[in-house]
Design a protein around this motif. Structure first.
Motif, mmCIF file in Angstrom:
data_model
loop_
_atom_site.group_PDB
_atom_site.id
_atom_site.type_symbol
_atom_site.label_atom_id
_atom_site.label_comp_id
_atom_site.label_asym_id
_atom_site.label_seq_id
_atom_site.Cartn_x
_atom_site.Cartn_y
_atom_site.Cartn_z
ATOM 1 N N GLY D 125 0.815 -1.208 0.000
ATOM 2 C CA GLY D 125 0.000 0.000 0.000
ATOM 3 C C GLY D 125 0.849 1.258 0.000
ATOM 4 N N ALA D 126 0.511 2.203 -0.871
ATOM 5 C CA ALA D 126 1.147 3.515 -0.869
ATOM 6 C C ALA D 126 0.213 4.541 -0.232
ATOM 7 N N PHE D 127 -1.090 4.251 -0.297
ATOM 8 C CA PHE D 127 -2.113 5.078 0.351
ATOM 9 C C PHE D 127 -2.858 4.167 1.306
ATOM 10 N N LYS D 128 -2.775 4.439 2.631
ATOM 11 C CA LYS D 128 -3.340 3.508 3.609
ATOM 12 C C LYS D 128 -4.543 4.105 4.325
ATOM 13 N N PRO D 129 -5.685 3.455 4.251
ATOM 14 C CA PRO D 129 -6.835 3.909 5.035
ATOM 15 C C PRO D 129 -6.682 3.427 6.477
ATOM 16 N N ARG D 130 -6.372 4.308 7.388
ATOM 17 C CA ARG D 130 -6.172 3.910 8.787
ATOM 18 C C ARG D 130 -7.274 4.492 9.658
ATOM 19 N N SER D 131 -7.766 3.735 10.612
ATOM 20 C CA SER D 131 -8.850 4.204 11.484
ATOM 21 C C SER D 131 -8.469 5.515 12.163
ATOM 22 N N SER D 132 -7.218 5.669 12.512
ATOM 23 C CA SER D 132 -6.791 6.872 13.217
ATOM 24 C C SER D 132 -6.033 7.810 12.287
ATOM 25 N N PRO D 133 -6.330 9.123 12.357
ATOM 26 C CA PRO D 133 -5.607 10.078 11.512
ATOM 27 C C PRO D 133 -4.145 10.205 11.924
ATOM 28 N N TYR D 134 -3.794 9.686 13.092
ATOM 29 C CA TYR D 134 -2.426 9.823 13.578
ATOM 30 C C TYR D 134 -1.569 8.605 13.239
ATOM 31 N N ALA D 135 -2.171 7.586 12.614
ATOM 32 C CA ALA D 135 -1.394 6.399 12.239
ATOM 33 C C ALA D 135 -0.710 6.638 10.879
ATOM 34 N N PHE D 136 0.315 5.849 10.587
ATOM 35 C CA PHE D 136 1.066 5.927 9.327
ATOM 36 C C PHE D 136 0.122 5.834 8.126
ATOM 37 N N GLN D 137 0.191 6.797 7.217
ATOM 38 C CA GLN D 137 -0.783 6.875 6.127
ATOM 39 C C GLN D 137 -0.208 6.444 4.777
ATOM 40 N N GLY D 138 1.015 5.945 4.770
ATOM 41 C CA GLY D 138 1.596 5.492 3.498
ATOM 42 C C GLY D 138 2.538 6.515 2.890
ATOM 43 N N LEU D 139 3.384 6.035 1.958
ATOM 44 C CA LEU D 139 4.403 6.905 1.359
ATOM 45 C C LEU D 139 3.894 7.673 0.143
ATOM 46 N N GLY D 140 2.674 7.367 -0.315
ATOM 47 C CA GLY D 140 2.130 8.076 -1.486
ATOM 48 C C GLY D 140 2.904 7.726 -2.756
ATOM 49 N N ARG D 141 3.139 8.732 -3.602
ATOM 50 C CA ARG D 141 3.784 8.518 -4.901
ATOM 51 C C ARG D 141 5.108 7.769 -4.767
ATOM 52 N N ARG D 142 5.874 8.109 -3.736
ATOM 53 C CA ARG D 142 7.163 7.452 -3.528
ATOM 54 C C ARG D 142 6.969 5.939 -3.332
ATOM 55 N N GLY D 143 5.905 5.577 -2.664
ATOM 56 C CA GLY D 143 5.609 4.158 -2.473
ATOM 57 C C GLY D 143 5.327 3.474 -3.797
ATOM 58 N N LEU D 144 4.594 4.159 -4.659
ATOM 59 C CA LEU D 144 4.282 3.589 -5.974
ATOM 60 C C LEU D 144 5.550 3.433 -6.807
ATOM 61 N N GLU D 145 6.448 4.390 -6.709
ATOM 62 C CA GLU D 145 7.709 4.280 -7.448
ATOM 63 C C GLU D 145 8.519 3.072 -6.964
ATOM 64 N N LEU D 146 8.478 2.846 -5.666
ATOM 65 C CA LEU D 146 9.211 1.691 -5.138
ATOM 66 C C LEU D 146 8.587 0.381 -5.605
ATOM 67 N N LEU D 147 7.265 0.373 -5.719
ATOM 68 C CA LEU D 147 6.603 -0.832 -6.245
ATOM 69 C C LEU D 147 7.017 -1.083 -7.687
ATOM 70 N N ALA D 148 7.083 -0.023 -8.460
ATOM 71 C CA ALA D 148 7.487 -0.174 -9.862
ATOM 72 C C ALA D 148 8.924 -0.682 -9.941
ATOM 73 N N LEU D 149 9.755 -0.188 -9.050
ATOM 74 C CA LEU D 149 11.137 -0.681 -8.984
ATOM 75 C C LEU D 149 11.156 -2.185 -8.671
ATOM 76 N N ALA D 150 10.344 -2.582 -7.709
ATOM 77 C CA ALA D 150 10.295 -4.006 -7.334
ATOM 78 C C ALA D 150 9.795 -4.859 -8.502
ATOM 79 N N ARG D 151 8.874 -4.299 -9.279
ATOM 80 C CA ARG D 151 8.405 -5.041 -10.452
ATOM 81 C C ARG D 151 9.535 -5.234 -11.452
ATOM 82 N N ARG D 152 10.308 -4.177 -11.678
ATOM 83 C CA ARG D 152 11.431 -4.305 -12.619
ATOM 84 C C ARG D 152 12.423 -5.356 -12.134
#
Lengths: 335, 335, 335, 335
Positions: D125-152
């Motif tokens: 997940g790069a965008f995380k739906p978390r019950s609490s607004p104070y919990a880790f919400q994901g890396l966003g675009r950077r997370g997606l780039e890392l996924l693409a790297l892992a795919r390569r």
């Protein structure tokens, strides 16, 4: 304790825990004080303390059950209900048969059919708990006699349900295993009665029962000296109307972790829909269930109860080899 | 029928309905054929037909219950459990008292306190269904004797729970109304037994019971010839852990629409949390409940069971005037 | 810790807690060791520790929410959505109107009718979340313009639902309060968006949401700087088919205990059945709800959505005086 | 119709049905009159008729969904998300990886590990739906780039969640399949958006969603012209606290009966407890699931989210051969 609990309130709770014969252990936190209770050998009724000023909530740590727990007994309990029919070992016996015993012809046809297909035990109700008082309530003693006849003919062990103490005596006389149905899972008088009878008990999970409550009900039987209890997952109540119940297969690994008792699965009540029974029977074996109980009827379209979830004999005969393949894949056998 | 059902399959279903003694009525639709069943005087077990080829689903139209229904009897049934204590009329009696009878001192203090505050009847368990076999199970006959003593002292009618047939006989001997608890709502042997005893019955809704099932359980009692049944909403199982149960107050108007029987509400079990009992008791009266049953204990912090949801006597004494004000606002009275 | 946890495992958990920046506090018990975590200012993600060897379970003590909590702010928050229309004080305003805005004639008739009967605000959907993509989805911007017209005609404040960020901007432009529907209660992107808009928000509880989750969703809005949040109980999913949802009125006192935010009740969705709306509206006021939202339609039998649960204008006009009487009985007023 | 409905009321209902453009078909019964509606090509909103005098209830017969239904398309839909990664055929691909993308090191370790063990796709997940607004919400675009790297690096297809329209565009740019999470199952704006994007969609069942509602949500995507939808059972809300959710495996055969879309299972969220994931993964394959999605993390004890339900890489590596054996037993393959 609440975050604004006074030192006096905290002292009072500590004193109350001491008065109960245990040791209080205060744990100060940044937001609030927690008070641990130590020295208890088992569950403690904290409702009195919960009622004291300044107390925010009671959090139980010790499990409420005892003799059913894996901590009490490490090895799996194996419950045998007949020669070569044991639940809790490597084999996965299948109990099959009609919802209700209806006629001699019907129960003999069912027994011969499921025996030929590979079942180890015969199910059939002589006392039926029906939502409506006007629905067929079972043949009573005559039904039990027919089950005994079917056993003589086929060698299958016999499982039948009891709904009250008098009925339990009768079922114990004729059957090899007394079933306690979902609606009676918390009928404690009946649980104590079957605990005293000493016969193997098949205890079905109630429609809204937690696993903890299922284990506590088994504890009622064991507390009377009878440890031959087989648990059964048979679906819990949910909101989806496409199935009759929600089959909660996670109960299988959860019970295996918490308890040494065997647990089997009932995909017939678990789904309530004939065409989904086979998929869920396969899933149950794959999840590690110690047995199956499946409704099979020679003529489901003429069944007096549960026709819509009963397999035809041919369907059951096709299902057993699938179950054998799945069991083999996880190092177990059917029967 | 399925949208690809063959004419042969449709004919077979029609023939099966005829064979059951009813009239089939085919209704062609753009997507599929529906077949109505007419001529039935009550519910019909359609599971046989459901099992036939080409059948997509069975949709029941007729209600499954009979004597409990508003269609069977238009006027509200009024159930009196003592002089001036009647459920189902304009008055809204309050039953109050501890979860369990513990000692003479406790039950007399409770009885005097709730009587002074305005209660019409005393509750108190002599036989307690507890999840754990190791928890306090009630005083049995001695508890019933203490309830009878409290009745002599205060004039309050007495309500107490029975868990089996033998217990029901005893409760009937000492109490004015036999309570069937939530866990036994579908203990049909017990329902039949209290149906035969002829005493007023307080039937609590099970934790996962639909309103239809509650009414069917009442039908079991009435089918034995005893129409003095008071229903009770006491909370259903849900997932929120901030309350013990989910208090389903919509059961009050739903039952009033479907049935002529009175229905009362139990905000103590309905919430399981003392501080929410008053709000829910007020809401129950406003919703039209025909009575209330509330746990009150002289010393809740020392109660042997349900301490956390029992009101202090002073809390109960403050609540009753609030209930009177609400009852007055909808043209009813308390007691 | 498990009852067979080794000292090494216990030490490892303590070290892990220290590494997280907190203080471990071991509490030896007769059966097992518990380890408290102290020094945390708020909730801690314990899933890492839960995964360590020897750990039996993680038991959170601190509440997961913060700014919505009663501990954060003692006094009730009052949210005003228009002149004299405030939720959270002594008055109990009623929001009424149709499910959807359909035509100018319909919304004006509804607005005039509910205004005359005593409502303080007008509801009406311009963007409708419908289970089926083929059902009526609302008039969009045109619906909002009609709501604004109705406000000019009647002086009623206007409440309308937003389903996405673009829609929220539009609703904020035309309405006085943005409604977030049950299906979007955990649509965190939308919650953040309405948090930034700064308009009062009416946040409905999801069908399977705990009260804690409802409060956490409100925390999302407040964390963006918008503390004008009104919570709403609107029924949760349950298994009974006689009502559309199970109206969980205990949410009212539970929220009042945990949070300073106002909470209102929606008996229309809470039951889904028109004839039960009045009883549940009365119950909601008696339970302490800070407002009501009720579906009223000039011609429910021709409504494009929710017709079966909408009151006729005359029914609403008869209900308001009943609500006034109940409100008066608990020291509050309607409107 | 009610049993006391007048001929005038019956005529009025028939007239209303005609006015809607359909054909009424009255069916007289012993107790009451039923009126069938025929000629409709799809679902009809009956709430207007439900509101008419004399009407007891509306019973829908036609299914509310259309393009997702098995009646619309007989053959199984196969959805490919990468070369050789297809859901809905004989193969059962496994999607595995961490809950959230945390660091390059973490996602590459996870990707290499699950690839080596036999997974076909990578989740993260790069965008995380978390019950609490104070919990880790994901890396966003950077997370997606890392996924693409892992795919390569590994050749694995990539699945990642979107929470709003802007996020969906980004996910579509980097990933092979857009996941819609349980909390957004009825976020219709988002469903329409991913419908328009034309990428494969993994649609998870909501916590309190019926199967019918899940299929209707899929219908929203398909109605926009995108039929590449993979459904996913991931556990529903229930009352047992020993598991995080109740894994409803009966959804697998039920969906297979009603729809041509593939359905996979998520035993990680389905149980929420690491030690039960393997048993439920085996059960899912045995039940006929068209794929699995499993949380695997190189160091679960340090995971930023869902650590307690994530498998260690070695656990996942041991599980895959078990799954192969089960798949083989029912004539399918893994991957």
């Amino acid at each position: 304790m609440h975050n604004n609990a006074t030192p006096q309130q905290i002292d009072a709770v500590c004193a109350a825990i001491k008065a109960m014969g245990f040791e209080p252990m205060p744990m100060p936190g940044a937001q609030r004080m927690a008070i641990g209770l130590v020295g208890n050998a088992g569950p403690v009724d904290g409702s009195g303390v919960a009622a004291m000023d300044g107390v925010a909530q009671i959090i139980p740590v010790t499990k409420p059950f005892k003799q059913v727990s894996r901590e009490w007994r490490k090895e799996d309990t194996v419950v045998a209900i007949g020669a070569g029919v044991a639940f809790g070992g490597r084999a996965v016996p299948v109990i099959a048969g009609p919802c209700s015993v209806e006629t001699e012809e019907q129960i003999l046809a069912a027994a011969r059919g499921v025996k030929a297909a590979g079942a180890s035990a015969l199910r059939g109700g002589a006392f039926k708990p029906r939502s409506s008082p006007y629905a067929f309530q079972g043949l009573g003693r005559r039904g039990l006699e027919l089950l005994a006849l079917a056993r003589r003919e086929t060698g299958l062990a016999v499982v039948s349900e009891a709904m009250d103490e008098a009925g339990a005596d009768l079922v114990a006389e004729f059957a090899d295993c007394i079933q306690i149905g979902a609606r009676n899972m918390q009928n404690y008088s009946l649980l104590k009665a079957v605990g005293r009878l000493g016969k193997p008990v098949l205890l079905k999970r109630g429609l809204a029962a937690t696993i903890t409550e299922l284990l506590l009900s088994a504890e009622y039987v064991i507390a009377e000296g009878n440890s031959q209890v087989i648990l059964c997952e048979r679906g819990i109540r949910s909101w989806d109307t496409l199935v009759r119940n929600t089959f909660d297969l996670s109960a299988i690994p959860v019970v295996h972790k918490l308890s040494h008792l065997p647990i089997i699965a009932d995909p017939s009540h678990g789904t309530g829909v004939r065409e989904h029974v086979a998929a869920m029977a396969r899933a149950a074996v794959a999840s590690g269930a110690d047995g199956l109980i499946i409704e099979v009827h020679p003529t489901p379209d003429r069944a007096l109860s549960d026709g819509a979830q009963s397999l035809y004999l041919e369907q059951f005969a096709s299902l057993v080899p699938e179950l054998r393949a799945i069991a083999g894949a996880i190092g177990r056998t059917i029967g």
